[in-house]
Scaffold this motif. Structure first.
Motif, PDB file in Angstrom:
ATOM      1  N   UNK A  85       0.768  -1.222  -0.107  1.00  0.00           N
ATOM      2  CA  UNK A  85       0.003   0.096   0.112  1.00  0.00           C
ATOM      3  C   UNK A  85       0.755   1.317   0.087  1.00  0.00           C
ATOM      4  N   UNK A  86       2.012   1.155   0.803  1.00  0.00           N
ATOM      5  CA  UNK A  86       2.984   2.395   0.814  1.00  0.00           C
ATOM      6  C   UNK A  86       3.734   2.686  -0.277  1.00  0.00           C
ATOM      7  N   UNK A  90       3.113   6.693  -2.936  1.00  0.00           N
ATOM      8  CA  UNK A  90       3.775   7.599  -1.972  1.00  0.00           C
ATOM      9  C   UNK A  90       3.121   8.802  -1.113  1.00  0.00           C
ATOM     10  N   UNK A  91       1.894   9.146  -1.856  1.00  0.00           N
ATOM     11  CA  UNK A  91       1.454  10.184  -1.236  1.00  0.00           C
ATOM     12  C   UNK A  91       1.044   9.910  -0.014  1.00  0.00           C
ATOM     13  N   UNK A  96       0.089  10.579   6.006  1.00  0.00           N
ATOM     14  CA  UNK A  96       0.151   9.768   7.246  1.00  0.00           C
ATOM     15  C   UNK A  96       1.199  10.728   7.988  1.00  0.00           C
ATOM     16  N   UNK A  97       2.425  10.906   7.510  1.00  0.00           N
ATOM     17  CA  UNK A  97       3.299  11.628   8.333  1.00  0.00           C
ATOM     18  C   UNK A  97       2.886  13.294   8.615  1.00  0.00           C
ATOM     19  N   UNK A  98       2.110  13.751   7.632  1.00  0.00           N
ATOM     20  CA  UNK A  98       1.601  15.119   7.714  1.00  0.00           C
ATOM     21  C   UNK A  98       0.541  15.307   8.952  1.00  0.00           C
TER      22      UNK A  98
END
Lengths: 171, 476
Positions: A85-86, A90-91, A96-98
């Motif tokens: 999935x990741x 990439x988005x 998720x990090x954001x």
């Protein structure tokens, strides 16, 4: 050294270590088990804050019921595909990090800068008592008696509904 | 425990319904033929409660430490809920055999949903609103998909559940923010401090989220996406219940949430929100309904349009328009219950015969059904002298008093558009030849239910003051 602070230190250490271990494990089931440890440590922290009811609810609802739900989902889904999935999107990872950073900033602001509103400060002494099971029980059976009964009906309706949709025999 | 035993006496309608539910469950458990008994138990208890509510409109109390409000506004809503559920139960008796969900649980879930609605309308604390809403919604999710074998019903249930849960998320978040800013969930406190709370950004955010959540429940554009599929896919009687009493319950909360505006003359800050929603709902509902061939789907769009007309009253926010909305809601409930009742009679196995063609030449098959259907269609279009006209009239009047004449004009325009598709049904029934060769499955109970709806529509059309005086008394 104060005994409470010692326990607080131990519990928070367990909570932090278990949550770090949880997000770094490759196997989803092991992650889920670390999450249980994390929940128990949090329940201990709630107890230190004199919030007995939340502590008990944390163990019963989160460590009990919701964990079972998690394990079922892990069992039913193919977790091997998860890295895909990741790597495919990439988005998603950046997003998720954001979100993670946003929540971190929010908590940091809450802890270091935000001030509780005036109405909360007034009841500081009282608020310590509110977390006990006696207080919650008394409130439930006096002021919140009607909502309590209705919640009973709500759960009854939900149970009956689930049984009809899942188990009813049709001719 | 409550200090006074008399509090329980005023709580009578809720106690009766709660006890009925429990008794019905026991009957369902021990009896093999519970579906023969349960509808009549439900009907008796609905009848007692609606009668009790009608007689106790003038008693007004807030009980159990500001949790529940009896009499007045809540009594008049209880009357609608119980009468509506009674009519639905009556027309369900034979319909659900045909539909393939002839089980006692069907009637128990209707009782549950009515209890939820009654609690929503009687709530005097936000917690009660939430619990009542969930009780109603969960019963509806299950009722929509009660026949597991039907794909359309599954789709309806799933869509309703997902979007309903989404809307509940909005509501809960709104409630949390309202609680955080007002430091209480007590509605009378919030109402009396509304003018100062309205300057608090957190409160306004919470309030708007709360309104958005309920805009989902009343099916106003742009929160209407679920309505056509759910109304078409569910059993027709269930659709009747959802589109009338369910909508009335959601509106009762919206009316309650604006009580500071019409009682204490606080400026209606949310007028623009309601006006925008209302304009979109009226126009989209009326225009899209024109292209619908399926009658259930057409009535779904018409119910979106009607939510728009009622929202005019909330945008106006004066006491006249609030009374107008309540009048409109009651009348609309009877009209729609009648229309869905007739569709349920005409409908065949496997969702067949719900399209316009099935109604072609109905007059030659059964003149009474055709006449009643024409009555409901004319009333929905808002043509005098039937009750639908006065519903719109009171709401538009309130809007003009609140200097929202433009909104009333849009309302009239979209009513004119809607006349086309309502009258088309009548044209089909009287002037078209039937392609289907069937006899309507006439059953005495369903007929009684439809005729009662028709009588109410005529009665409130000829003497609207009868109902209006009751509402004015109740609102004070």
């Amino acid at each position: 050294m104060n005994f409470t602070i010692l326990i607080f230190g131990i519990l928070s250490l367990i909570a932090v270590v278990s949550s770090v271990l949880m997000i770094t494990r490759k196997n989803a089931v092991i992650s889920a088990l670390f999450l249980i440890i994390n929940f128990f440590a949090l329940a201990g922290l709630y107890l230190l804050l004199n919030a007995q009811f939340i502590a008990v609810a944390q163990v019963i609802v989160y460590a009990g019921a919701i964990m079972v739900l998690f394990l079922f989902v892990i069992m039913l889904l193919k977790t091997e595909n998860e890295p895909l999935i990741f790597s495919q999107n990439k988005l998603l990872k950046n997003f998720a990090i954001l979100i993670g950073i946003l929540i971190f900033v929010q908590f940091a602001y809450l802890i270091f800068y935000a001030k509780p509103s005036n109405s909360l400060i007034q009841n500081e002494v009282q608020s310590v008592k509110i977390g006990t099971i006696q207080t919650i029980g008394r409130e439930l059976y006096t002021n919140y008696f009607i909502p309590f009964e209705i919640a009973g009906f709500l759960l009854l309706a939900a149970t009956i509904g689930a049984i009809i949709l899942a188990k009813k025999k049709f001719e | 425990m409550p200090t006074n035993v008399s509090e329980y006496i005023y709580l009578m309608p809720f106690v009766i319904l709660g006890v009925t539910i429990l008794i019905s469950l026991i009957i369902e458990m021990v009896s093999k033929e519970s579906e023969l008994i349960l509808p009549w138990i439900s009907i008796i208890s609905f009848f007692i409660i609606s009668l009790y509510s009608l007689l106790n409109i003038n008693q007004h109390f807030i009980l159990f430490n500001g949790m529940i409000e009896v009499g007045g506004r809540s009594a008049i809503f209880n009357f609608v809920f119980n009468l509506g559920a009674l009519l639905v139960t009556l027309s369900s008796v034979d319909y659900i055999k045909k539909y393939g969900s002839y089980y006692g649980e069907y009637f128990i879930l209707i009782q549950f949903s009515v209890l939820g609605m009654m609690i929503m309308a009687a709530a005097s604390d936000i917690i009660m609103i939430f619990l009542g809403l969930e009780l109603m919604s969960i019963s509806f999710y299950v009722l929509a998909g009660i026949n597991r074998k039907k794909l359309s019903a599954n789709e309806a249930s799933m869509k309703y559940f997902l979007l309903g849960a989404f809307a509940t998320g909005f509501i809960v978040y709104g409630i949390a923010l309202i609680y955080g800013s007002a430091t209480t969930t007590n509605i009378s406190y919030i109402v009396s401090n509304f003018s100062s709370l309205i300057h608090n950004v957190i409160f306004v955010t919470g309030f708007i989220l709360f309104l958005i959540g309920f805009s989902f429940k009343i099916a106003a554009v742009p929160f209407h996406m679920w309505v056509p599929d759910v109304y078409q896919g569910s059993a027709t009687t269930v659709t009747g219940l959802m589109s009338t009493t369910g909508k009335v319950a959601a509106f009762s909360v919206l009316i309650l949430s604006l009580s500071a505006v019409y009682f204490l003359n606080v400026t209606n800050t949310f007028s623009a929100y309601f006006a925008a929603l209302s304009t979109m709902s009226m126009l989209l509902g009326s225009i899209v309904a024109i292209s619908q061939k399926n009658l259930k789907r057409m009535l779904a769009y018409s119910s979106i349009a009607h939510a728009g007309y009622m929202l005019i009253g909330l945008a106006a926010g004066n006491i006249e328009s609030i009374e107008g909305i309540i009048f409109y809601l009651m009348v609309y409930s009877f009209i729609n219950l009648g229309a869905f009742g007739i569709i349920a009679i005409i409908e065949g196995e496997n969702d067949s015969r719900t399209d316009l063609d099935a109604f072609a030449g109905l007059n030659s098959k059964n003149p009474l059904l055709a006449a009643l259907m024409s009555l409901f269609m004319i009333a929905l279009a808002g043509i005098p002298p039937f009750a639908g006209f006065f519903g719109k009239y009171y709401v538009f009047l309130g809007a003009i008093k609140a200097d929202l004449t433009w909104l009333a004009i849009i309302g009239v325009l979209s009513s004119v558009i809607s006349v086309y598709f309502y009258l088309r049904v009548i044209v089909y029934m009287y002037f078209r030849e039937s392609n289907y060769n069937f006899q309507p499955y006439l059953t005495p109970y369903a007929m009684v239910s439809v005729v009662i709806c028709g009588l109410f529509v005529i009665l409130f059309g000829i003497i609207p003051d009868l109902l209006m005086n009751i509402i004015t008394d109740a609102i004070k």
